[in-house]
Scaffold this motif. Structure first.
Motif, short mmCIF file in Angstrom:
data_model
loop_
_atom_site.label_atom_id
_atom_site.label_comp_id
_atom_site.label_asym_id
_atom_site.label_seq_id
_atom_site.Cartn_x
_atom_site.Cartn_y
_atom_site.Cartn_z
N SER A 32 -1.09 1.87 -7.77
CA SER A 32 -0.81 3.02 -6.90
C SER A 32 -2.08 3.81 -6.59
O SER A 32 -2.28 4.27 -5.47
N VAL A 33 -2.94 3.98 -7.61
CA VAL A 33 -4.19 4.70 -7.38
C VAL A 33 -5.05 3.96 -6.36
O VAL A 33 -5.62 4.56 -5.45
N THR A 34 -5.11 2.64 -6.50
CA THR A 34 -5.89 1.83 -5.56
C THR A 34 -5.35 1.95 -4.14
O THR A 34 -6.11 2.08 -3.18
N GLU A 35 -4.05 1.91 -4.03
CA GLU A 35 -3.42 2.05 -2.71
C GLU A 35 -3.80 3.38 -2.07
O GLU A 35 -4.12 3.44 -0.87
N ASP A 36 -3.81 4.44 -2.85
CA ASP A 36 -4.19 5.77 -2.33
C ASP A 36 -5.67 5.79 -1.94
O ASP A 36 -6.04 6.34 -0.90
N ILE A 37 -6.52 5.21 -2.78
CA ILE A 37 -7.95 5.20 -2.49
C ILE A 37 -8.24 4.44 -1.20
O ILE A 37 -9.03 4.88 -0.37
N ARG A 38 -7.57 3.31 -1.01
CA ARG A 38 -7.84 2.49 0.16
C ARG A 38 -7.41 3.15 1.47
O ARG A 38 -7.88 2.78 2.54
N LYS A 39 -6.58 4.15 1.39
CA LYS A 39 -6.20 4.88 2.60
C LYS A 39 -7.36 5.74 3.13
O LYS A 39 -7.40 6.07 4.31
#
Length: 230
Positions: A64-71
């Protein structure tokens, strides 16, 4: 000398302390947090050169953290630390946008080598970002926002899909060597990375299926070729 910055998100105190101190003795600046919510908050203020994220964290996991960062950042390298070994978990990590993963337990020497390798590839990538908009047959591809558009319809690509499509476009009508793509985008050529890339090739074919002049061909044992019949 400006120190390279690492965001470390690891909820195990003993392991987190060892990683932090090991990198600090090698002149890195490390910001260590112990949960996913804090990791994203610190990412925005700290602006690290690389992220090391534990997959299983309290409050918010590494996926989830990665998904947020990639945004908000498609380029910063992300390495997962994981005790999970299921192929599906590894593929999910790559799909979310991680660049590499390391299974626990691991040696500090291997982690340091992998981080340096990711940072080296990241610098090369930064020198090749002048063109971020591409025409592919009837499609328009914006790599900056990871968006593929056909007419009035747009689809948001994952970080991994966008990265792979960009490599295919840069090698249009030529063979993109499988090993080259795996080494550059996944950091290694092994079973998990190869299976993951096959999954993303299948997804890209589905995204591009509405233009019959576009084809991604599997060159058995060698790699893939993006064919565009103008």
């Amino acid at each position: 000398m400006v120190k390279l910055k690492i965001l470390l998100a690891e909820d195990e105190p003993f392991l987190g302390k060892i990683i932090k101190e090991s990198f600090e003795t090698r002149d890195f600046e490390v910001s260590w947090v112990q949960n996913g919510i804090k990791a994203y908050s610190v990412f925005r203020s700290f602006q690290p050169d690389i992220c090391i994220l534990d997959v299983m964290m309290p409050e918010k996991d590494g996926f989830s953290v990665t998904e947020d960062i990639r945004k908000i950042d498609t380029a910063v390298p992300i390495l997962f630390l994981t005790a999970r070994s299921l192929t599906e978990d590894v593929i999910k990590g790559f799909e979310m946008g991680c660049n590499d993963y390391l299974k626990k337990p691991f040696s500090m020497e291997e982690l340091i080598v992998r981080v340096k390798s990711l940072l080296g590839r990241s610098e090369k990538h930064k020198t090749n970002l002048s063109i971020e908009n591409f025409s592919i047959g009837n499609y328009e591809f914006n790599n900056t926002i990871q968006e593929l558009t056909l007419g009035n319809e747009s689809v948001k690509l994952s970080f991994r899909e966008a990265s792979l499509l960009k490599m295919l476009i840069e090698n249009k009508n030529q063979v993109l060597a499988r090993k080259l793509a795996l080494d550059y985008l996944w950091g290694e050529d092994n079973f998990f990375a190869a299976r993951s890339m096959d999954v993303f090739i299948t997804k890209l074919r589905k995204h591009l299926k509405h233009d019959t002049n576009i084809e991604i061909v599997n060159i058995r044992g060698v790699g893939y070729k993006l064919i565009i019949n103008d």
